[in-house]
Design an enzyme around this catalytic site. Structure first.
Site, PDB file in Angstrom:
ATOM      1  N   GLU A 132      -2.456  -5.590  10.378  1.00 59.63           N
ATOM      2  CA  GLU A 132      -3.381  -5.387   9.265  1.00 59.63           C
ATOM      3  C   GLU A 132      -2.304  -4.189   8.116  1.00 59.63           C
ATOM      4  O   GLU A 132      -1.428  -3.913   8.801  1.00 59.63           O
ATOM      5  CB  GLU A 132      -4.596  -4.627   9.258  1.00 59.63           C
ATOM      6  CG  GLU A 132      -5.927  -5.293  10.080  1.00 59.63           C
ATOM      7  CD  GLU A 132      -7.236  -4.925  10.370  1.00 59.63           C
ATOM      8  OE1 GLU A 132      -7.993  -5.733  10.315  1.00 59.63           O
ATOM      9  OE2 GLU A 132      -6.931  -3.563  10.490  1.00 59.63           O
ATOM     10  N   HIS A 257     -11.898   0.417   0.180  1.00 59.97           N
ATOM     11  CA  HIS A 257     -11.346  -0.994   0.815  1.00 59.97           C
ATOM     12  C   HIS A 257     -10.724  -1.821  -0.404  1.00 59.97           C
ATOM     13  O   HIS A 257     -11.795  -2.202  -1.365  1.00 59.97           O
ATOM     14  CB  HIS A 257     -12.182  -1.452   1.662  1.00 59.97           C
ATOM     15  CG  HIS A 257     -11.552  -2.778   2.522  1.00 59.97           C
ATOM     16  ND1 HIS A 257     -10.981  -3.794   2.163  1.00 59.97           N
ATOM     17  CD2 HIS A 257     -11.365  -2.793   3.886  1.00 59.97           C
ATOM     18  CE1 HIS A 257     -10.504  -4.587   3.127  1.00 59.97           C
ATOM     19  NE2 HIS A 257     -10.474  -3.759   4.233  1.00 59.97           N
ATOM     20  N   ARG A 310      -3.712   0.587   2.659  1.00 60.18           N
ATOM     21  CA  ARG A 310      -4.717   0.196   1.807  1.00 60.18           C
ATOM     22  C   ARG A 310      -5.023   0.908   0.428  1.00 60.18           C
ATOM     23  O   ARG A 310      -5.309   0.487  -0.625  1.00 60.18           O
ATOM     24  CB  ARG A 310      -5.987  -0.050   2.663  1.00 60.18           C
ATOM     25  CG  ARG A 310      -6.704   1.121   3.153  1.00 60.18           C
ATOM     26  CD  ARG A 310      -7.948   0.622   3.667  1.00 60.18           C
ATOM     27  NE  ARG A 310      -7.789  -0.538   4.583  1.00 60.18           N
ATOM     28  CZ  ARG A 310      -8.700  -0.195   5.854  1.00 60.18           C
ATOM     29  NH1 ARG A 310      -9.547   0.510   5.856  1.00 60.18           N
ATOM     30  NH2 ARG A 310      -8.475  -1.545   6.581  1.00 60.18           N
ATOM     31  N   HIS A 371     -15.309   2.579   1.125  1.00 63.01           N
ATOM     32  CA  HIS A 371     -15.324   2.086   2.711  1.00 63.01           C
ATOM     33  C   HIS A 371     -15.136   3.129   3.635  1.00 63.01           C
ATOM     34  O   HIS A 371     -15.855   2.895   5.003  1.00 63.01           O
ATOM     35  CB  HIS A 371     -13.949   1.493   2.840  1.00 63.01           C
ATOM     36  CG  HIS A 371     -13.769   0.428   4.096  1.00 63.01           C
ATOM     37  ND1 HIS A 371     -14.635  -0.401   4.570  1.00 63.01           N
ATOM     38  CD2 HIS A 371     -12.728   0.589   5.113  1.00 63.01           C
ATOM     39  CE1 HIS A 371     -14.374  -0.820   5.547  1.00 63.01           C
ATOM     40  NE2 HIS A 371     -13.282  -0.470   6.003  1.00 63.01           N
ATOM     41  N   ARG A 406      -6.759   6.674   5.720  1.00 68.25           N
ATOM     42  CA  ARG A 406      -6.991   6.036   7.075  1.00 68.25           C
ATOM     43  C   ARG A 406      -6.044   4.791   7.285  1.00 68.25           C
ATOM     44  O   ARG A 406      -6.061   3.556   6.490  1.00 68.25           O
ATOM     45  CB  ARG A 406      -8.286   5.958   7.478  1.00 68.25           C
ATOM     46  CG  ARG A 406      -8.358   5.086   8.871  1.00 68.25           C
ATOM     47  CD  ARG A 406      -9.860   5.002   9.322  1.00 68.25           C
ATOM     48  NE  ARG A 406     -10.474   4.281   8.198  1.00 68.25           N
ATOM     49  CZ  ARG A 406     -10.784   3.114   8.479  1.00 68.25           C
ATOM     50  NH1 ARG A 406     -10.022   2.536   9.498  1.00 68.25           N
ATOM     51  NH2 ARG A 406     -11.271   2.113   7.855  1.00 68.25           N
TER      52      ARG A 406
HETATM   53  C1  SIN Z   1     -10.891  -4.444   7.810  1.00 67.70           C
HETATM   54  O1  SIN Z   1     -11.144  -5.392   8.766  1.00 67.70           O
HETATM   55  O2  SIN Z   1     -10.251  -4.779   6.751  1.00 67.70           O
HETATM   56  C2  SIN Z   1     -11.239  -3.249   7.923  1.00 67.70           C
HETATM   57  C3  SIN Z   1     -10.535  -2.527   8.905  1.00 67.70           C
HETATM   58  C4  SIN Z   1     -10.752  -1.031   8.923  1.00 67.70           C
HETATM   59  O3  SIN Z   1     -11.337  -0.446   8.141  1.00 67.70           O
HETATM   60  O4  SIN Z   1     -10.135  -0.416   9.624  1.00 67.70           O
END
Ligand code: SIN
Length: 560
Positions: A132, A257, A310, A371, A406
């Site tokens: 991610e 997010h 992010r 988020h 985060r």
């Molecule tokens: C996501 O699945 O994009 C969210 C995961 C997260 O917030 O750590």
């Protein structure tokens, strides 16, 4: 910084408790943080009580899609996970807390597996790991494709239900802490008042007398109009702690997010998340259909392009939205194909289709939405807050691991690791039973119907993009709403008061931090400024007035 002029309640107006109960430790919240604490503490103390605002699985853990990050894969190391976490945190992490997170994380995840959590496996039977934003390795363990939180929650609930010595009270809103005078004359947490929507003996306001309280009550997403958080996330734990004398830290760092499904301008409350893992598997952002000339605008913005941390992706989306005048951008994941979508992201696929978008054949409209609260109740490395007897873990806490932003999938891990640490120390430092004392804090309540205006104010002026004039307007509006003291003692008014309290606190520190760092984006101060702003804003409530102070600290990502 000037403190908000209007006095916020020192406790919520509520009827006197009609029932009482006792537990050595009362845990508020039933996500990964709360239930891990309960399972680890049950062998350490005589009685553990878990109270939860709705049913056991109604909190944020259930909704976590992407997964849980830990250095489990071949070649990966805690040190690399540490570096990615510190970089994402933009110089505002606590280096020692991060080291603990990444080194204790792998064992904590293995323990979850031993408890019965079924993570997805690869063809060789090893845990299947994905990537991610902000991670330089595949290190995200997932379950049910995109239902990681639901699977973890299932396993934890099964373990708690098999432990008859853990008592659970559902539909229980934590109203306020009960305070007492400890053996050394210190003011300490000795339980809490609850409102239970129940039947029989435990209905209405009650008091839990305890030797320690663990807050694991999640975040504050409902302070904003659109959020990925469930309806229970109204910042209750942070407000309860603040009113009891605890410190809130890093509250300005609210993570938006980048890829939340856009359902139209009037959509409110919890919105569908499109996991970063979809980009981890190859989806990319576009500012229009590529076949009609739309471009992949993340290319060239960051070395990791669509998988940048992010805050970088959320900012790039917002910039492109402002440049094009569109209310959203798009995620193109059509090339992943129907079979892959069905297997890897069944939940997201079904949700998108239920809203009329088929990601197999269509672009998904996405925009940033609130988020995650990277800040919260300040704790030390073992979850202790500034109030003796009060501990905090998970999203409600600020352990220092997230800094200004985060890293993806570090949140489930934080709850897991720091709840284990709380359980390891708490039994050894339990105070003797301390009598409850008369609460002299000034009570108050705002009207339930301010909720919508709080959310609109926060979203338009304290959201992704912030500036001094907008923040000043927000402070004034929230202050006015804090003056609507006509609430009646019920859940809607208690929640509205908590939302106003957290909105006022968040706005104060967002105005104070005159720089751009991580998820805190100031239009009027577009650069990160380590010379002035390496450090933390701490907030406390003194006589009903918010008091913000800045504690300088060295930047922790090596960028300064
Ligand atoms: C996501 O699945 O994009 C969210 C995961 C997260 O917030 O750590």
């Amino acid at each position: 910084m000037t403190a908000a002029p209007r006095r916020l309640p020192g406790r919520l107006t509520a009827p006197a408790p009609g029932w009482t109960t006792r537990a050595d430790v009362v845990i508020v919240g039933s996500g990964i943080a709360g239930l891990t604490a309960a399972l680890r503490l049950r062998d350490e103390v005589d009685k553990v009580l878990v109270v939860t605002k709705d049913v056991l699985n109604a909190g944020s853990t259930q909704w976590a899609q992407g997964g849980i990050a830990a250095a489990l894969g071949p070649g990966d190391t805690p040190a690399e996970h540490e570096t990615d976490t510190l970089v994402a945190g933009a110089g505002a992490c606590d280096a020692e807390a991060v080291r603990i997170l990444v080194t204790e994380g792998p064992e904590a995840v293995r323990e979850l597996i031993a408890l019965g959590t079924n993570f997805d496996l690869d063809a060789d039977g090893a845990i299947s790991l994905t990537r991610e934003g902000g991670h330089h390795r595949d290190r995200i363990a997932h379950a049910g494709g995109d239902a990681t939180g639901a699977e973890i929650q299932r396993a934890l609930i099964a373990a708690v239900q098999a432990a008859p010595d853990i008592e659970v009270i559902e539909h229980a809103l934590a109203v306020d802490l009960l305070l007492g005078t400890g053996p050394d004359g210190e003011e300490r947490a000795v339980g809490l008042t609850l409102h239970v929507m129940g039947e029989g003996q435990r209905d209405g306001i009650g008091a839990v007398h305890a030797r320690a309280v663990v807050l694991a009550s999640g975040g504050l997403g409902q302070v904003f109009t659109q959020t990925t958080n469930p309806v229970v996330a109204t910042g209750d734990g942070m407000a309860v702690a603040l009113r009891a004398g605890a410190t809130l830290r890093d509250l300005e760092f609210v993570q938006f997010h980048p890829t939340v499904m856009y359902l139209g301008p009037d959509s409110r409350g919890q919105q569908p998340l499109i996991s970063e893992a979809v980009r981890g598997e190859g989806a990319f952002l576009v500012d229009g259909p590529p076949e009609e000339g739309g471009t992949r605008f993340m290319q060239g913005v960051h070395e990791l392009a669509d998988l940048a941390p992010r805050d970088v992706v959320a900012k790039a989306i917002m910039k492109r939205m402002l440049e094009t005048g569109r209310p959203h951008m798009w995620l193109d994941a059509r090339h992943l194909g129907g079979e892959f979508w069905e297997r890897r992201f069944p939940t997201i696929l079904a949700t998108a289709r239920s809203h009329g978008i088929d990601p197999v054949t269509e672009l998904i409209p996405v925009a940033p939405a609130c988020h995650y609260a990277s800040g919260g109740v300040r704790t030390d490395l073992d979850g202790r807050t500034d109030v003796p007897g009060l501990y905090a873990t998970g999203e409600v806490a600020c352990s220092g691991v997230h800094g200004a932003n985060r890293l993806a999938s570090n949140s489930l891990l934080e709850g897991l690791v720091f709840s284990r640490r709380i359980a390891a120390v708490l039994a050894g430092e339990l105070a003797p039973w301390v009598p409850l004392r008369t609460d002299r804090r000034a009570s108050g309540l705002v009207a339930a119907d301010v909720r919508r205006e709080v959310q609109e104010t926060m979203t338009t002026r304290v959201g992704v993009l912030r500036s001094a004039p907008g923040l000043a307007e927000a402070a004034e509006l929230i202050d006015k709403l804090a003056g609507c003291v006509t609430g009646t003692a019920d859940q809607d008014s208690w929640e509205a008061t908590n939302l106003v309290t957290i909105a006022a606190a968040l706005t104060a520190v967002a105005a104070g931090r005159e720089e751009t760092r991580g998820s805190h984006w100031r239009e009027d101060f577009p650069e990160r400024d380590d010379a002035r702003w390496a450090g933390h804003f701490d907030l406390s409530l003194v006589g009903g007035v918010l008091d913000a102070s800045f504690t300088p600290a060295p930047a922790t990502d090596g960028a300064a």
